[in-house]
Design a protein around this motif. Sequence first.
Motif, PDB file in Angstrom:
ATOM      1  N   VAL A  20       0.845  -1.205   0.000  1.00  0.00           N
ATOM      2  CA  VAL A  20       0.000   0.000   0.000  1.00  0.00           C
ATOM      3  C   VAL A  20       0.873   1.245   0.000  1.00  0.00           C
ATOM      4  N   LEU A  21       1.830   1.283   0.894  1.00  0.00           N
ATOM      5  CA  LEU A  21       2.655   2.486   1.029  1.00  0.00           C
ATOM      6  C   LEU A  21       3.526   2.720  -0.204  1.00  0.00           C
ATOM      7  N   ALA A  22       4.085   1.668  -0.765  1.00  0.00           N
ATOM      8  CA  ALA A  22       4.905   1.827  -1.972  1.00  0.00           C
ATOM      9  C   ALA A  22       4.064   2.321  -3.142  1.00  0.00           C
ATOM     10  N   LEU A  23       2.906   1.728  -3.336  1.00  0.00           N
ATOM     11  CA  LEU A  23       2.044   2.139  -4.448  1.00  0.00           C
ATOM     12  C   LEU A  23       1.601   3.590  -4.318  1.00  0.00           C
ATOM     13  N   VAL A  24       1.171   3.982  -3.134  1.00  0.00           N
ATOM     14  CA  VAL A  24       0.689   5.355  -2.950  1.00  0.00           C
ATOM     15  C   VAL A  24       1.853   6.339  -3.057  1.00  0.00           C
ATOM     16  N   ALA A  25       3.021   5.982  -2.556  1.00  0.00           N
ATOM     17  CA  ALA A  25       4.187   6.860  -2.702  1.00  0.00           C
ATOM     18  C   ALA A  25       4.527   7.056  -4.175  1.00  0.00           C
ATOM     19  N   LEU A  26       4.418   5.998  -4.956  1.00  0.00           N
ATOM     20  CA  LEU A  26       4.744   6.092  -6.382  1.00  0.00           C
ATOM     21  C   LEU A  26       3.744   6.945  -7.163  1.00  0.00           C
ATOM     22  N   ARG A  27       2.610   7.266  -6.556  1.00  0.00           N
ATOM     23  CA  ARG A  27       1.681   8.215  -7.203  1.00  0.00           C
ATOM     24  C   ARG A  27       2.319   9.587  -7.310  1.00  0.00           C
ATOM     25  N   GLU A  28       3.298   9.860  -6.448  1.00  0.00           N
ATOM     26  CA  GLU A  28       3.974  11.157  -6.449  1.00  0.00           C
ATOM     27  C   GLU A  28       4.904  11.305  -7.648  1.00  0.00           C
ATOM     28  N   PRO A  77       8.091   9.094 -10.307  1.00  0.00           N
ATOM     29  CA  PRO A  77       9.138   8.066 -10.301  1.00  0.00           C
ATOM     30  C   PRO A  77      10.016   8.190  -9.056  1.00  0.00           C
ATOM     31  N   TYR A  78      10.439   7.052  -8.570  1.00  0.00           N
ATOM     32  CA  TYR A  78      11.343   7.002  -7.426  1.00  0.00           C
ATOM     33  C   TYR A  78      12.479   6.041  -7.710  1.00  0.00           C
ATOM     34  N   ARG A  79      13.662   6.418  -7.290  1.00  0.00           N
ATOM     35  CA  ARG A  79      14.761   5.475  -7.224  1.00  0.00           C
ATOM     36  C   ARG A  79      14.579   4.689  -5.939  1.00  0.00           C
ATOM     37  N   PHE A  80      15.193   3.511  -5.878  1.00  0.00           N
ATOM     38  CA  PHE A  80      14.992   2.606  -4.747  1.00  0.00           C
ATOM     39  C   PHE A  80      15.287   3.289  -3.413  1.00  0.00           C
ATOM     40  N   SER A  81      16.446   3.923  -3.295  1.00  0.00           N
ATOM     41  CA  SER A  81      16.832   4.520  -2.015  1.00  0.00           C
ATOM     42  C   SER A  81      15.895   5.663  -1.615  1.00  0.00           C
ATOM     43  N   ALA A  82      15.442   6.440  -2.578  1.00  0.00           N
ATOM     44  CA  ALA A  82      14.514   7.534  -2.279  1.00  0.00           C
ATOM     45  C   ALA A  82      13.154   6.983  -1.848  1.00  0.00           C
ATOM     46  N   LEU A  83      12.720   5.916  -2.487  1.00  0.00           N
ATOM     47  CA  LEU A  83      11.452   5.295  -2.095  1.00  0.00           C
ATOM     48  C   LEU A  83      11.558   4.709  -0.694  1.00  0.00           C
ATOM     49  N   ARG A  84      12.698   4.126  -0.385  1.00  0.00           N
ATOM     50  CA  ARG A  84      12.902   3.570   0.958  1.00  0.00           C
ATOM     51  C   ARG A  84      12.856   4.681   2.010  1.00  0.00           C
ATOM     52  N   ARG A  85      13.412   5.834   1.708  1.00  0.00           N
ATOM     53  CA  ARG A  85      13.336   6.963   2.651  1.00  0.00           C
ATOM     54  C   ARG A  85      11.897   7.453   2.781  1.00  0.00           C
ATOM     55  N   ARG A  86      11.157   7.444   1.673  1.00  0.00           N
ATOM     56  CA  ARG A  86       9.757   7.921   1.689  1.00  0.00           C
ATOM     57  C   ARG A  86       8.874   7.001   2.517  1.00  0.00           C
ATOM     58  N   VAL A  87       9.094   5.702   2.405  1.00  0.00           N
ATOM     59  CA  VAL A  87       8.303   4.709   3.133  1.00  0.00           C
ATOM     60  C   VAL A  87       9.084   4.353   4.397  1.00  0.00           C
ATOM     61  N   GLU A  88       8.986   5.198   5.376  1.00  0.00           N
ATOM     62  CA  GLU A  88       9.765   5.035   6.604  1.00  0.00           C
ATOM     63  C   GLU A  88       9.488   3.696   7.275  1.00  0.00           C
ATOM     64  N   GLY A  89      10.572   3.063   7.722  1.00  0.00           N
ATOM     65  CA  GLY A  89      10.440   1.831   8.476  1.00  0.00           C
ATOM     66  C   GLY A  89      10.601   0.558   7.668  1.00  0.00           C
ATOM     67  N   VAL A  90      10.576   0.643   6.359  1.00  0.00           N
ATOM     68  CA  VAL A  90      10.707  -0.554   5.531  1.00  0.00           C
ATOM     69  C   VAL A  90      12.189  -0.894   5.368  1.00  0.00           C
ATOM     70  N   SER A  91      12.512  -2.159   5.494  1.00  0.00           N
ATOM     71  CA  SER A  91      13.895  -2.589   5.294  1.00  0.00           C
ATOM     72  C   SER A  91      14.173  -2.698   3.794  1.00  0.00           C
TER      73      SER A  91
END
Length: 132
Positions: free
Chosen positions: A36-44, A46-60
């Motif tokens: 859920v969090l990855a999909l909704v973040a990607l609505r913002e 394109p994301y690179r992996f590391s930037a998406l990981r920072r956006r979705v706090e707490g995910v390993s």
Amino acid sequence: MSERVEESDPGLEADVFARDCASRPVLHNVTGRWGVLALVALREGPYRFSALRRRVEGVSERMLSQTLQALERDGMVHRAVLEAIPPRVEYTLTELGAEVAERLEALIVVLESNIDAITAAQAAYQPRHAAE
């Protein structure tokens, strides 16, 4: 009532309530904690992996990688390797992923706008069920 989808007959109508329906694991991937969090973040955008990981706090790293792989396999996310030095990978939503993410975001809006009622219900629930 819709027919149950058997893995051997992809032409049957999907029914997520049927045990063997192909839509059930996709629902699990989409509605899982990180999906859920990855999909909704990607609505913002394109994301690179590391930037998406920072956006979705707490995910390993491992969980985000597994989540993105599942969403890519299900046709929700597109992974593009960009020619650069070093090579860059960007994730974007597919058309289907964008539709799903839009609906998930609507659910998030409902939850966030009703958080006071939710926390009140949680607080009221605790004393009633503490003795159980």
